[in-house]
Scaffold this active site. Structure first.
Site, short mmCIF file in Angstrom:
data_model
loop_
_atom_site.label_atom_id
_atom_site.label_comp_id
_atom_site.label_asym_id
_atom_site.label_seq_id
_atom_site.Cartn_x
_atom_site.Cartn_y
_atom_site.Cartn_z
N HIS A 55 58.11 54.98 40.30
CA HIS A 55 59.55 54.79 40.48
C HIS A 55 60.23 56.11 40.87
O HIS A 55 61.08 56.14 41.75
CB HIS A 55 60.18 54.24 39.19
CG HIS A 55 61.66 54.19 39.27
ND1 HIS A 55 62.32 53.24 40.01
CD2 HIS A 55 62.61 55.00 38.78
CE1 HIS A 55 63.61 53.46 39.93
NE2 HIS A 55 63.81 54.52 39.20
N ASP B 116 50.79 49.18 45.92
CA ASP B 116 50.04 48.29 45.04
C ASP B 116 48.60 48.13 45.52
O ASP B 116 47.69 47.98 44.70
CB ASP B 116 50.74 46.93 44.94
CG ASP B 116 51.84 46.97 43.90
OD1 ASP B 116 51.59 47.47 42.79
OD2 ASP B 116 52.97 46.56 44.21
N ARG C 276 49.99 52.80 38.88
CA ARG C 276 50.74 53.65 39.80
C ARG C 276 51.76 54.55 39.11
O ARG C 276 52.30 55.45 39.74
CB ARG C 276 51.41 52.79 40.88
CG ARG C 276 52.35 51.76 40.37
CD ARG C 276 52.72 50.75 41.44
NE ARG C 276 53.88 51.15 42.21
CZ ARG C 276 54.50 50.39 43.10
NH1 ARG C 276 54.04 49.17 43.33
NH2 ARG C 276 55.53 50.80 43.75
N ARG D 212 62.17 40.81 51.40
CA ARG D 212 61.07 40.41 50.50
C ARG D 212 61.65 39.58 49.36
O ARG D 212 62.64 39.96 48.75
CB ARG D 212 60.38 41.65 49.93
CG ARG D 212 59.34 41.28 48.88
CD ARG D 212 58.52 42.45 48.45
NE ARG D 212 59.23 43.31 47.53
CZ ARG D 212 58.73 44.44 47.06
NH1 ARG D 212 57.55 44.85 47.47
NH2 ARG D 212 59.41 45.17 46.21
N GLU E 62 48.78 43.47 49.41
CA GLU E 62 48.84 44.45 48.33
C GLU E 62 47.68 44.29 47.36
O GLU E 62 47.55 45.02 46.39
CB GLU E 62 50.11 44.27 47.48
CG GLU E 62 51.36 44.08 48.25
CD GLU E 62 52.59 44.10 47.37
OE1 GLU E 62 53.09 45.20 47.11
OE2 GLU E 62 53.06 43.03 46.94
N CYS F 115 54.53 49.07 54.75
CA CYS F 115 55.83 49.39 54.13
C CYS F 115 55.64 50.12 52.81
O CYS F 115 56.60 50.34 52.08
CB CYS F 115 56.67 48.14 53.95
SG CYS F 115 55.89 46.93 52.85
C1 PEP Z 1 53.89 48.42 47.82
O1 PEP Z 1 53.35 47.97 46.81
O2 PEP Z 1 53.35 49.23 48.61
C2 PEP Z 1 55.27 48.05 48.15
C3 PEP Z 1 55.83 48.41 49.28
O3 PEP Z 1 55.97 47.33 47.21
P1 PEP Z 1 56.59 48.00 45.87
O4 PEP Z 1 56.46 49.49 45.96
O5 PEP Z 1 58.01 47.57 45.82
O6 PEP Z 1 55.75 47.38 44.80
MG MG Z 2 54.21 46.31 45.79
#
Ligand code: PEP
Ligand code: MG
Length: 548
Positions: free
Chosen positions: A180, A426, A436, A318, A402, A473
């Protein structure tokens, strides 16, 4: 680990997460009634401050802080505090015992309630600090100059109120390139270093310089070193700003550059940075800590804002990715031992048909066409989601890649949908079995890991065979060297925080597609992330010229 580029410097502010426990058995000398009044006044003051900060912040932060303010005056807790004081316990200790017990019950219930435990602990510490005349935990109010925020880790609730004008840089002990803190720092355009052991030992108030590119954190740097680093970073930024226009390699192979947003407020920055559309609108960020599902009108307004910011451009929304690191109160879950492996993303969304119907209908009403689902594991799930979207008139349906199973069988998923978008954050977490948000395993989250590049390549090849777009992304797209490699692997669009667009645009424009392909082959030919990065860079000489 540097996760958000740039140089930041200023006095350190070490985020205090707890105040010392008031001694067990502590009693008071005056009247019980007075002691109770003292406790109630402190609870009311803390609730009032949280509410006032919410009003000041507005938007998502307002929801978070108002929910916390309500907890501070929870009738059950108030009764408990009063009865402990009646039995002779001093107000700070009574607050400590009542709130700690409640916090532990919440923590034990797991899921969304478990995730609220930290909020109860935070209120407890604020009230105790007030009652005992100690420094308030939390963020500084109206700092004189931008500070370097040092913390063990930062949760969405910690950062909801942060202003880019107040924070010069972030340094955390925990976290990784996709945590985050990293995502938030990049979206704010503030330099950040994560997974920095011992950071909270930096004395409060000393000057600190943070290099969010190299990951260097220097305590009490020489003034001349700060001036040199800031000068070099400013010159580089100015040089990058001269590259404009749509994303493309030096020989004209187009790679549209899109923005990741979590709030319509970020759209201006995306447009200003020259984004060609939105590649990932994280809709769950709009509704964190809502106890009731958002209304149709509110959703339509948010989605329309994104569509209007990019008339004619692609805007990929999304659907709600609730669960694990992004809990949503209105999509509750039973306790799960491993929330990241539980009912998150599409799985949770599917469990609440009325919420799903409301979001897909709001997207159709807003005039959206491109919609994608997070956390899709199989072709069966992709087909089901595509059906739900098409039934409501949404015509351009995608899924995120993912989960390794989805990457390995991308061809089967692509037979059901119109595009895929690889979420490398992910995908790395699940491919390497590495949380993560955990500093200790952050090296496994390194997006240069050759095994992760293999999964990207498998997906991109399947998409090329199907003649359908394959974007990235995840945070990997924000690294200018890796962006060239991704283009070389066959990825067709790149989506990132607006602050990363200039460097990625310049990096791509400085190399031909052939150079990008050679860099991709070289990276996949190595067996470690560090070697893959070094080999790729050797094929991308323009990066050094751009000082990237
Ligand atoms: C990812 O998992 O790479 C992604 C873009 O989604 P988030 O970071 O919101 O889980
Ligand atoms: Mg993700």
């Amino acid at each position: 680990m540097g996760v958000s580029p740039g140089i930041g410097h200023g006095p350190s502010y070490v985020l205090t997460v707890s105040v010392p426990e008031p001694p067990e058995g502590a009693t008071y000398t005056g009247e019980a009634e007075q002691e109770k009044e003292r406790a109630m006044a402190a609870l009311t003051q803390v609730a009032g401050e949280l509410e006032a900060r919410g009003n000041q912040a507005g938007g998502e932060a307002e929801e978070v802080l108002k929910a916390q303010a309500l907890m501070a005056e929870d009738p059950g807790l108030v009764v408990k505090v009063r009865s402990l004081i009646d039995r002779g316990t001093a107000a700070p200790r009574a607050v400590f015992e009542a709130f700690t017990k409640y916090r532990d019950v919440l923590a034990g219930s797991g899921g969304y309630l478990g995730e609220r435990a930290a909020d109860v602990g935070d209120i407890r510490d604020r009230v105790i600090a007030l009652l005992t005349g100690q420094a308030m935990p939390g963020l500084p109010v109206a700092p004189e100059e931008p500070y370097v925020l040092v913390a063990r880790d930062l949760a969405p609730a910690d950062t909801a109120l942060l202003s880019k004008d107040d924070v010069a840089a972030f340094v955390t002990e925990e976290g990784g390139p996709t945590s985050h803190t990293a995502i938030m720092a990049r979206s704010m355009g503030v330099p950040a270093v994560v997974a920095c052991p011992g950071a909270t030992g930096i004395p409060p108030g000393v000057r600190v310089m943070v290099d969010g590119t190299s990951g260097d954190v220097r305590v009490q740097p020489a003034e001349s070193d700060v001036a040199d680093a800031v000068g070099a970073a400013t010159a580089r930024k100015a040089a990058l700003a001269t590259w404009t226009g749509p994303g493309a390699t030096a020989d004209g192979h187009p790679v549209p550059l899109l923005a990741n947003v979590g709030d319509p407020a970020e759209l201006d920055a995306a447009v200003a940075a020259g984004a060609e559309g939105v590649g990932l609108f994280r809709t769950e960020f709009l509704f964190l800590d809502r106890t009731e599902p958002p209304s149709a009108e509110e959703q339509v307004r948010a989605y329309r804002a994104a569509l209007e910011a990019f008339p004619g451009g692609k805007v990929v929304v999304r659907t709600l990715d609730g669960g694990a690191d992004k809990p949503l109160a209105f999509l509750p879950t039973p306790a799960e031992p491993n929330p990241a492996l539980g009912e998150r993303g599409l799985r949770r969304f599917a469990r609440f048909p009325e919420v799903m119907d409301a979001q897909l209908s709001a997207l159709a009403a807003a005039g959206a066409s491109s919609v994608m689902a997070p956390m899709v594991a199989t072709a069966e799930e992709a087909a089901w989601f595509a059906g739900q979207c098409r039934d409501r008139g949404l015509t351009d349906v995608g899924v995120m890649i993912e989960i390794p199973s989805a990457a390995l069988r991308a061809g089967e998923l692509l037979a059901e949908v119109d595009f895929v978008s690889i979420g490398t954050n992910d995908l790395a977490q699940y491919a390497f079995a590495a949380d993560r948000g955990l500093g200790a395993v952050s090296r496994l989250q390194d997006p240069w890991q050759p095994a992760l590049l293999d999964l990207v390549a498998t997906t991109a090849i399947a998409a090329a065979r199907a003649g359908k777009p394959c974007g990235v992304c995840g945070e990997a797209a924000a690294d200018p060297a890796l962006a060239c490699v991704l283009a070389g692997l066959g990825v067709t669009t790149l989506s990132m925080a607006p602050s990363a667009l200039a460097a990625v645009r310049a990096g791509l424009a400085a190399h031909t597609l052939e150079q990008c392909e050679a860099a991709a082959d070289a990276a996949r030919g190595r067996s470690s992330a560090a070697d893959a990065r070094a080999q790729a860079r050797a094929h991308l000489p323009g990066l050094a010229r751009l000082r990237l």
